[in-house]
Each structure stands twice: as C-alpha cells, then as structure tokens.
Scaffold this motif. Structure first.
Motif, PDB file in Angstrom:
ATOM      1  N   PHE A  73     -12.052  18.853   4.979  1.00 24.77           N
ATOM      2  CA  PHE A  73     -13.483  19.150   4.920  1.00 24.77           C
ATOM      3  C   PHE A  73     -13.936  20.089   6.035  1.00 24.77           C
ATOM      4  CE2 PHE A  73     -13.109  15.060   2.681  1.00 24.77           C
ATOM      5  CZ  PHE A  73     -13.714  15.409   1.480  1.00 24.77           C
ATOM      6  N   SER A  74     -13.015  20.571   6.873  1.00 20.67           N
ATOM      7  CA  SER A  74     -13.419  21.450   7.972  1.00 20.67           C
ATOM      8  C   SER A  74     -13.909  22.801   7.446  1.00 20.67           C
ATOM      9  CB  SER A  74     -12.269  21.651   8.963  1.00 20.67           C
ATOM     10  OG  SER A  74     -11.160  22.270   8.334  1.00 20.67           O
ATOM     11  N   GLY A  75     -13.236  23.340   6.410  1.00 22.17           N
ATOM     12  CA  GLY A  75     -13.658  24.618   5.848  1.00 22.17           C
ATOM     13  C   GLY A  75     -15.021  24.522   5.180  1.00 22.17           C
ATOM     14  N   LEU A  76     -15.271  23.423   4.496  1.00 20.25           N
ATOM     15  CA  LEU A  76     -16.583  23.197   3.880  1.00 20.25           C
ATOM     16  C   LEU A  76     -17.666  23.116   4.949  1.00 20.25           C
ATOM     17  CD1 LEU A  76     -18.534  22.432   1.606  1.00 20.25           C
ATOM     18  CD2 LEU A  76     -17.671  20.073   1.769  1.00 20.25           C
ATOM     19  N   LYS A  77     -17.347  22.432   6.033  1.00 23.78           N
ATOM     20  CA  LYS A  77     -18.303  22.325   7.140  1.00 23.78           C
ATOM     21  C   LYS A  77     -18.620  23.696   7.718  1.00 23.78           C
ATOM     22  CE  LYS A  77     -16.795  21.223  11.065  1.00 23.78           C
ATOM     23  NZ  LYS A  77     -16.034  20.523  12.111  1.00 23.78           N
ATOM     24  N   THR A  78     -17.587  24.551   7.860  1.00 28.63           N
ATOM     25  CA  THR A  78     -17.799  25.899   8.390  1.00 28.63           C
ATOM     26  C   THR A  78     -18.642  26.742   7.440  1.00 28.63           C
ATOM     27  OG1 THR A  78     -15.687  25.821   9.573  1.00 28.63           O
ATOM     28  CG2 THR A  78     -16.634  27.989   9.169  1.00 28.63           C
ATOM     29  N   ALA A  79     -18.368  26.653   6.140  1.00 30.40           N
ATOM     30  CA  ALA A  79     -19.151  27.396   5.153  1.00 30.40           C
ATOM     31  C   ALA A  79     -20.617  26.970   5.191  1.00 30.40           C
ATOM     32  CB  ALA A  79     -18.569  27.180   3.756  1.00 30.40           C
ATOM     33  N   TYR A  91       0.824  -1.204   0.000  1.00 30.41           N
ATOM     34  CA  TYR A  91       0.000   0.000   0.000  1.00 30.41           C
ATOM     35  C   TYR A  91       0.864   1.262   0.000  1.00 30.41           C
ATOM     36  CZ  TYR A  91      -3.200  -3.588   1.758  1.00 30.41           C
ATOM     37  OH  TYR A  91      -3.925  -4.732   1.927  1.00 30.41           O
ATOM     38  N   GLU A  92       0.507   2.182  -0.871  1.00 32.36           N
ATOM     39  CA  GLU A  92       1.133   3.501  -0.890  1.00 32.36           C
ATOM     40  C   GLU A  92       0.034   4.534  -0.674  1.00 32.36           C
ATOM     41  OE1 GLU A  92       3.478   6.586  -3.897  1.00 32.36           O
ATOM     42  OE2 GLU A  92       3.097   4.516  -4.521  1.00 32.36           O
ATOM     43  N   VAL A  93       0.074   5.217   0.455  1.00 38.05           N
ATOM     44  CA  VAL A  93      -0.929   6.234   0.738  1.00 38.05           C
ATOM     45  C   VAL A  93      -0.607   7.474  -0.090  1.00 38.05           C
ATOM     46  CG1 VAL A  93      -1.977   7.692   2.501  1.00 38.05           C
ATOM     47  CG2 VAL A  93      -1.338   5.339   3.064  1.00 38.05           C
ATOM     48  N   LEU A  94      -1.511   7.806  -1.008  1.00 37.28           N
ATOM     49  CA  LEU A  94      -1.304   8.930  -1.913  1.00 37.28           C
ATOM     50  C   LEU A  94      -1.800  10.242  -1.320  1.00 37.28           C
ATOM     51  CD1 LEU A  94      -2.555   7.189  -5.187  1.00 37.28           C
ATOM     52  CD2 LEU A  94      -0.189   7.418  -4.399  1.00 37.28           C
ATOM     53  N   GLY A  95      -2.788  10.151  -0.446  1.00 37.26           N
ATOM     54  CA  GLY A  95      -3.345  11.337   0.181  1.00 37.26           C
ATOM     55  C   GLY A  95      -4.325  10.937   1.265  1.00 37.26           C
ATOM     56  N   GLU A  96      -4.543  11.834   2.230  1.00 33.98           N
ATOM     57  CA  GLU A  96      -5.473  11.547   3.323  1.00 33.98           C
ATOM     58  C   GLU A  96      -5.995  12.848   3.901  1.00 33.98           C
ATOM     59  OE1 GLU A  96      -3.460   9.411   6.442  1.00 33.98           O
ATOM     60  OE2 GLU A  96      -1.559  10.337   5.897  1.00 33.98           O
ATOM     61  N   SER A  97      -6.989  12.750   4.771  1.00 37.65           N
ATOM     62  CA  SER A  97      -7.589  13.941   5.354  1.00 37.65           C
ATOM     63  C   SER A  97      -6.637  14.580   6.356  1.00 37.65           C
ATOM     64  CB  SER A  97      -8.914  13.598   6.036  1.00 37.65           C
ATOM     65  OG  SER A  97      -8.746  12.541   6.952  1.00 37.65           O
ATOM     66  N   VAL A  98      -6.563  15.906   6.308  1.00 36.68           N
ATOM     67  CA  VAL A  98      -5.705  16.644   7.239  1.00 36.68           C
ATOM     68  C   VAL A  98      -6.515  17.163   8.430  1.00 36.68           C
ATOM     69  CG1 VAL A  98      -4.092  17.297   5.426  1.00 36.68           C
ATOM     70  CG2 VAL A  98      -6.000  18.811   5.955  1.00 36.68           C
ATOM     71  N   ASP A  99      -7.837  17.029   8.372  1.00 42.23           N
ATOM     72  CA  ASP A  99      -8.688  17.407   9.509  1.00 42.23           C
ATOM     73  C   ASP A  99      -9.896  16.475   9.540  1.00 42.23           C
ATOM     74  OD1 ASP A  99     -10.342  18.704   7.431  1.00 42.23           O
ATOM     75  OD2 ASP A  99      -8.933  20.353   7.585  1.00 42.23           O
ATOM     76  N   ASP A 100     -11.094  16.992   9.324  1.00 40.66           N
ATOM     77  CA  ASP A 100     -12.286  16.140   9.360  1.00 40.66           C
ATOM     78  C   ASP A 100     -12.292  15.156   8.198  1.00 40.66           C
ATOM     79  OD1 ASP A 100     -13.062  17.601  11.497  1.00 40.66           O
ATOM     80  OD2 ASP A 100     -14.799  18.556  10.574  1.00 40.66           O
TER      81      ASP A 100
END
Length: 337
Positions: A211-217, A151-160
């Motif tokens: 997704f934290s900024g989207l949640k705030t918006a 497995y190579e993790v290409l990207g992941e969530s930095v907050d929510d």
C-alpha cells in the motif's frame, strides 16, 4: 474452565474473563488515544507506562464485573507478541507473575491468533476450514485456517499495512490521530469517480499486499488538487475505494485458490463499514459467507486473548516460568491443537 486474558501489545489495555461453558463474563478496555494524539502516533515508552498504570485496576474491575475472584480461575493468558516490546513486557510480566502467585498455568498468546479467533466469540461462529483476512494498523495478511494452530500464510503486506496506510493518509488530509476511522467518515461525503487510484499488486499473480505506492499516489493528489473540504472528501473516497477493492480482489482470489467459501475478516480495519459491505457482496456472489467480530472486538481487546488462551490451556500448552516476548512472531510457527 475459566481464564483471565490480558492484552497490552500496543496502545490499548484489554482485560477479559472467559468461561468455556458460560462464555465471556467480563470485558474491560482502556484506549490510550488521548495519550498519543498530540504526537500523531503511538509513542512506545508512553504506551508502556500507561499499561503499567491501567492493567491491575482493569483486572480488579473485570473481577467485579464477573462477580468472581482469582480462586475461580484455571489459568492466565497474556499477549506475548507480536507488538511493541515494552508494552508486551508489561502484560507478560503481570500475567506470568499473577499466574505464579495464584498457582495457575500461564498461556502466552499470539496477538494475531487472538484476532483470527475473535469471530468465535459471536453466536454464529465460522466452522473450519476458512480463509482469514487479518487487516490492522500493523498487519495485513491472508491466512488459510484448517484448525486452531493450523495456519498457512497465503500472502501478507510487503510494506505498509492497510491500517497504517489509512492512518498516514488521514494525517496528510489533516485529520487527527487515529485517522483511519475519521478518513472513512470523510469518504462518505466524497464523490465517486472524481479521482482514480491504483489497486496495487492486483495485476499480477499472488496474494501479497503493498500500500506504499497507493499512499504516495494519494499524497501527490492531495498536494496538486488543493485542500477544500469537498476535494479532500473525494480523495478520501477514492483512497478508501482503492484499498477496499484491493482487499476484495485478493480475498476472492484466495477463496478460489483454496476452494473454501468461508471468509473471516478481523483486525482493526475489519470495523470499516464499506469494507464489510463490499466483502458481503463478494461472498453472496461466490455463494459463501463472511464472518467478523462485533465492532468492539475488531480492535485490540482482552476477550480475544482470553478465548485464544483458553484453547491453548485446554490443549495443555503452557508458558514456562521465564518471561519471553516477541516483537516479531510468524503466525504459521504456532503449534496445532
């Protein structure tokens, strides 16, 4: 070979029996939704106590469903992490103890590897290599999968995580717990285009998620636009569209970067109908194919743990006698088969 699988990482107790020739023989699942509903989220101590009450009766029910007993098993698999430590300890202590008492090898399974391999339980399973989008209440990550354990993790969530953002936004909209599926249902009544929310981190290179900024918006819009039913539905629709577009953009980017045309989507949010439809359109445009588990295997379950455990068992990767759990456990630290 035949294995018992135990899942207890959060708020669902899952038990399954899997045979490498006959397939899935038994599948038992107990959800703690009613236990946690009054609190609006999972209470770790209550989750642990409920696993204590439910695990052994569900194991007995699985044996009855499969028409076999412990003497037919070749191993016991259990979720060792990541997850809630107390909940993990219940499944780990029961699974490791039963294996010792029955004289069987035990296999400590990574929860997210279970989700990643869940589509392998379907009649049309993906071939390696593929790109996997693992999207749930606690995780959102993009993984390049060359083989089991590769497995190579290409990207992941930095907050929510995406599922967490769904549940939190649903709560702001006044929906009951767990709110993600209820928000998706509300979104079906929404009018497209009334509200526009950002597609976070899609205007820059990379495959991480936020997704934290989207949640705030979304929260600001809920406060400013009133709370009539149609407005709520329109906001839910706009929020879900933003999440789905973001996931689709990142999937398309990952597939282009890796040169792979097979996409796996797994985890609780993979049951979202609109997300599946969007990714199917993306893969048709890319002349590829998307794979996902049946709906009952999108959320936490014992079948995925049994399957993942079987692969590790056949490779001779057993757990030691001491009982170790990991609240955090990097997926790319697993050994390849």
């Amino acid at each position: 070979m035949r294995i018992l699988g135990i899942e207890s990482s959060c708020d669902e107790t899952g038990i399954a029996i899997y045979d490498d020739e006959l397939g899935l023989l038994a599948h038992q699942l107990y959800s703690q939704v009613k236990v946690h509903a009054d609190y609006g989220g999972v209470v770790p101590e209550l989750a642990s106590r409920d696993h204590v009450r439910k695990t052994l009766p569900l194991i007995q029910a699985a044996f009855e469903q499969a028409g076999c007993g412990p003497e037919s098993l070749d191993g016991v698999a259990y979720t060792a992490g990541p997850g809630l430590v107390g909940a993990l300890l219940v499944g780990t202590s029961i699974g490791r103890s039963l294996a010792y008492g029955w004289g069987l090898p035990a296999v400590a399974v990574h929860h997210m590897e279970g989700h990643l391999l869940a589509p392998m339980l379907e009649p049309e399973a993906p071939e390696f290599p593929f790109v996997a989008l693992l999207v749930s209440g606690g995780h959102t990550m993009m993984v390049k999968v060359a083989g089991i354990g590769e497995y190579e993790v290409l990207g992941e969530s930095v907050d929510d995580a995406a599922g967490e953002a769904f549940d939190k936004t649903a709560k702001l909209l006044g929906l009951d717990y767990p709110g993600g599926p209820l928000l998706a249902k509300m979104a079906e009544q929404g009018v497209d285009g009334r509200f526009q929310f950002p597609r976070p981190m899609t205007d820059r290179p990379g495959l991480d998620f936020s997704f934290s900024g989207l949640k705030t918006a979304t929260a600001n819009t809920i406060r400013s636009e009133g709370d009539d039913a149609q407005t709520k539905a329109d906001i839910a629709h706009a929020f879900q569209s933003a999440v789905i577009d973001t996931l689709a953009i990142k999937c398309k980017r990952a597939l282009k970067e890796t040169g792979i045309n097979r996409l796996v989507i797994a985890g609780g949010v993979s049951a979202n109908k609109a997300l599946r439809e969007k990714l199917e359109r993306v893969m048709i445009g890319m002349k590829g194919k998307v794979y996902y588990p049946r709906t009952e295997f999108c959320t936490d379950n014992g079948a995925m743990i049994a399957y993942a455990g079987m692969q590790r068992l056949k490779a001779g990767q057993f757990a030691e006698l001491d009982m170790k759990t990991k609240a955090r456990w990097p997926l790319d630290s697993l050994l390849p088969l």
